[in-house]
Scaffold this motif. Sequence first.
Motif, PDB file in Angstrom:
ATOM      1  N   CYS A   1      55.417 -15.315  81.498  1.00 15.22           N
ATOM      2  CA  CYS A   1      56.745 -15.802  81.102  1.00 15.22           C
ATOM      3  C   CYS A   1      56.864 -17.324  81.236  1.00 15.22           C
ATOM      4  O   CYS A   1      56.318 -17.917  82.163  1.00 15.22           O
ATOM      5  CB  CYS A   1      57.801 -15.121  81.986  1.00 15.22           C
ATOM      6  SG  CYS A   1      59.491 -15.479  81.518  1.00 15.22           S
ATOM      7  N   ILE A   2      57.571 -17.914  80.295  1.00 14.64           N
ATOM      8  CA  ILE A   2      57.909 -19.338  80.404  1.00 14.64           C
ATOM      9  C   ILE A   2      59.430 -19.427  80.517  1.00 14.64           C
ATOM     10  O   ILE A   2      60.145 -18.843  79.706  1.00 14.64           O
ATOM     11  CB  ILE A   2      57.393 -20.116  79.181  1.00 14.64           C
ATOM     12  CG1 ILE A   2      55.852 -20.111  79.198  1.00 14.64           C
ATOM     13  CG2 ILE A   2      57.919 -21.558  79.186  1.00 14.64           C
ATOM     14  CD1 ILE A   2      55.222 -20.298  77.859  1.00 14.64           C
ATOM     15  N   THR A   3      59.900 -20.101  81.561  1.00 13.32           N
ATOM     16  CA  THR A   3      61.336 -20.198  81.807  1.00 13.32           C
ATOM     17  C   THR A   3      61.770 -21.652  81.702  1.00 13.32           C
ATOM     18  O   THR A   3      61.143 -22.535  82.297  1.00 13.32           O
ATOM     19  CB  THR A   3      61.685 -19.665  83.208  1.00 13.32           C
ATOM     20  OG1 THR A   3      61.188 -18.325  83.330  1.00 13.32           O
ATOM     21  CG2 THR A   3      63.191 -19.666  83.444  1.00 13.32           C
ATOM     22  N   VAL A   4      62.821 -21.894  80.927  1.00 10.73           N
ATOM     23  CA  VAL A   4      63.360 -23.246  80.770  1.00 10.73           C
ATOM     24  C   VAL A   4      64.766 -23.260  81.375  1.00 10.73           C
ATOM     25  O   VAL A   4      65.605 -22.439  81.010  1.00 10.73           O
ATOM     26  CB  VAL A   4      63.433 -23.645  79.277  1.00 10.73           C
ATOM     27  CG1 VAL A   4      64.064 -25.032  79.116  1.00 10.73           C
ATOM     28  CG2 VAL A   4      62.043 -23.614  78.645  1.00 10.73           C
ATOM     29  N   ILE A   5      64.995 -24.162  82.325  1.00 11.57           N
ATOM     30  CA  ILE A   5      66.306 -24.267  82.961  1.00 11.57           C
ATOM     31  C   ILE A   5      66.874 -25.669  82.732  1.00 11.57           C
ATOM     32  O   ILE A   5      66.235 -26.670  83.067  1.00 11.57           O
ATOM     33  CB  ILE A   5      66.220 -23.958  84.471  1.00 11.57           C
ATOM     34  CG1 ILE A   5      65.661 -22.541  84.676  1.00 11.57           C
ATOM     35  CG2 ILE A   5      67.607 -24.090  85.126  1.00 11.57           C
ATOM     36  CD1 ILE A   5      65.457 -22.150  86.133  1.00 11.57           C
ATOM     37  N   LEU A   6      68.057 -25.706  82.118  1.00 15.47           N
ATOM     38  CA  LEU A   6      68.707 -26.977  81.811  1.00 15.47           C
ATOM     39  C   LEU A   6      70.008 -27.042  82.594  1.00 15.47           C
ATOM     40  O   LEU A   6      70.892 -26.214  82.403  1.00 15.47           O
ATOM     41  CB  LEU A   6      68.990 -27.069  80.306  1.00 15.47           C
ATOM     42  CG  LEU A   6      67.762 -26.897  79.395  1.00 15.47           C
ATOM     43  CD1 LEU A   6      68.191 -26.702  77.948  1.00 15.47           C
ATOM     44  CD2 LEU A   6      66.828 -28.092  79.520  1.00 15.47           C
ATOM     45  N   LYS A   7      70.096 -28.032  83.459  1.00 14.71           N
ATOM     46  CA  LYS A   7      71.243 -28.083  84.375  1.00 14.71           C
ATOM     47  C   LYS A   7      71.965 -29.420  84.228  1.00 14.71           C
ATOM     48  O   LYS A   7      71.356 -30.479  84.338  1.00 14.71           O
ATOM     49  CB  LYS A   7      70.726 -27.918  85.806  1.00 14.71           C
ATOM     50  CG  LYS A   7      71.807 -27.817  86.870  1.00 14.71           C
ATOM     51  CD  LYS A   7      71.134 -27.508  88.211  1.00 14.71           C
ATOM     52  CE  LYS A   7      72.017 -27.742  89.407  1.00 14.71           C
ATOM     53  NZ  LYS A   7      73.320 -27.134  89.367  1.00 14.71           N
ATOM     54  N   ASP A   8      73.277 -29.354  83.969  1.00 18.35           N
ATOM     55  CA  ASP A   8      74.048 -30.596  83.912  1.00 18.35           C
ATOM     56  C   ASP A   8      75.305 -30.481  84.766  1.00 18.35           C
ATOM     57  O   ASP A   8      75.698 -29.390  85.174  1.00 18.35           O
ATOM     58  CB  ASP A   8      74.404 -30.958  82.455  1.00 18.35           C
ATOM     59  CG  ASP A   8      75.396 -29.989  81.811  1.00 18.35           C
ATOM     60  OD1 ASP A   8      76.524 -29.862  82.313  1.00 18.35           O
ATOM     61  OD2 ASP A   8      75.031 -29.373  80.783  1.00 18.35           O
ATOM     62  N   VAL A   9      75.899 -31.628  85.076  1.00 19.33           N
ATOM     63  CA  VAL A   9      77.160 -31.637  85.819  1.00 19.33           C
ATOM     64  C   VAL A   9      78.267 -32.185  84.909  1.00 19.33           C
ATOM     65  O   VAL A   9      79.117 -32.955  85.325  1.00 19.33           O
ATOM     66  CB  VAL A   9      77.048 -32.445  87.137  1.00 19.33           C
ATOM     67  CG1 VAL A   9      76.177 -31.702  88.130  1.00 19.33           C
ATOM     68  CG2 VAL A   9      76.480 -33.842  86.888  1.00 19.33           C
ATOM     69  N   GLY A  10      78.203 -31.738  83.652  1.00 21.77           N
ATOM     70  CA  GLY A  10      79.185 -32.159  82.649  1.00 21.77           C
ATOM     71  C   GLY A  10      80.476 -31.358  82.746  1.00 21.77           C
ATOM     72  O   GLY A  10      80.750 -30.738  83.773  1.00 21.77           O
ATOM     73  N   PRO A  11      81.239 -31.335  81.649  1.00 21.37           N
ATOM     74  CA  PRO A  11      82.582 -30.731  81.674  1.00 21.37           C
ATOM     75  C   PRO A  11      82.599 -29.202  81.743  1.00 21.37           C
ATOM     76  O   PRO A  11      83.646 -28.621  82.010  1.00 21.37           O
ATOM     77  CB  PRO A  11      83.197 -31.209  80.354  1.00 21.37           C
ATOM     78  CG  PRO A  11      82.022 -31.443  79.462  1.00 21.37           C
ATOM     79  CD  PRO A  11      80.917 -31.932  80.352  1.00 21.37           C
TER      80      PRO A  11
END
Lengths: 144, 112
Positions: free
Chosen positions: A74-84
């Motif tokens: 498995c390939i896991t992509v995690i995108l994390k922001d502190v936006g609205p």
Amino acid sequence: MTEDSNALHFHYDVDGNNFTSAGEASVQVKRMLRQMGYHPDLIRRISVAMYEGEINMVIHAKGGDADVYVTPDCITVILKDVGPGIKDVNLAMQEGYSTAPDNIRSLGFGAGMGLPNMKRYSDELIIDSVVGVGTTITMKFKSA
Amino acid sequence: MTIREIAERIDAVVYAEPEQMDEDLSGAFASDMMSDVLAFGEGHAVLVTGLLNPQIVRTAHMLDMSCIIVVRGKVASEEIKQLAASNEIAMLETKMTMFETCGKLYEGGLRK
Ligand SMILES: Nc1ncnc2c1ncn2[C@@H]1O[C@H](COP(=O)(O)OP(=O)(O)OP(=O)(O)O)[C@@H](O)[C@H]1O
Ligand SMILES: [Mg+2]
């Protein structure tokens, strides 16, 4: 997944103030997956989905962190922001729904296709978003 | 159609390596909205667009598209041309509109 200590881990900072460089993390991930010898169709799905997510972080939030974990199956992509954050995730998932302003549209984005594309190209998409706190997108791609 | 045939039909200025010119393309997708391209674009196809910024190259690159046609007489910056070259994407510039360009490609045999 993230707790799997055998996973290869790659981290990228996504600059929220620079539309010109948006997508560079996805470019690097594509290059890396090619070097690792994955099937071109799988690489295309991963890189398109990650690119959409990376662009979203730049145009809707103020950038953030991109993390990619690679295990044998498995390939896991995690995108994390502190936006609205996203107020109504079901609405945001609809094709054509976009809150992007006209200046974003003139740059070629804001068609309301990004999240639906991410859903289409990934095997699993998890959206964890709290208004005023931020958004974390997790995408999984089976590789075996 | 090969990139060479396409370039002749739309009277394009070409930025590509000689060996790219004989690549046979299977289809085309035309839009100024990159997320539409990302939804429908396919590998080894050509992207026809009136948009001109680095994201057209990254979009094509993500999809494994090997050629970008910029329409309506827009001229790519050095930066964009270099980005395309470094990803082995041929860049074509034409004075034709998107409609005319697509018509020429369709006439030439690209049908999807
Ligand atoms: N990371 C994020 N932070 C805050 N809001 C987001 C985020 N990602 C998406 N959204 C919200 O969800 C909407 C739909 O996102 P989606 O990616 O589908 O479309 P878009 O980005 O507006 O346009 P496109 O992706 O076609 O360029 C956005 O317009 C925005 O309101
Ligand atoms: Mg988007």
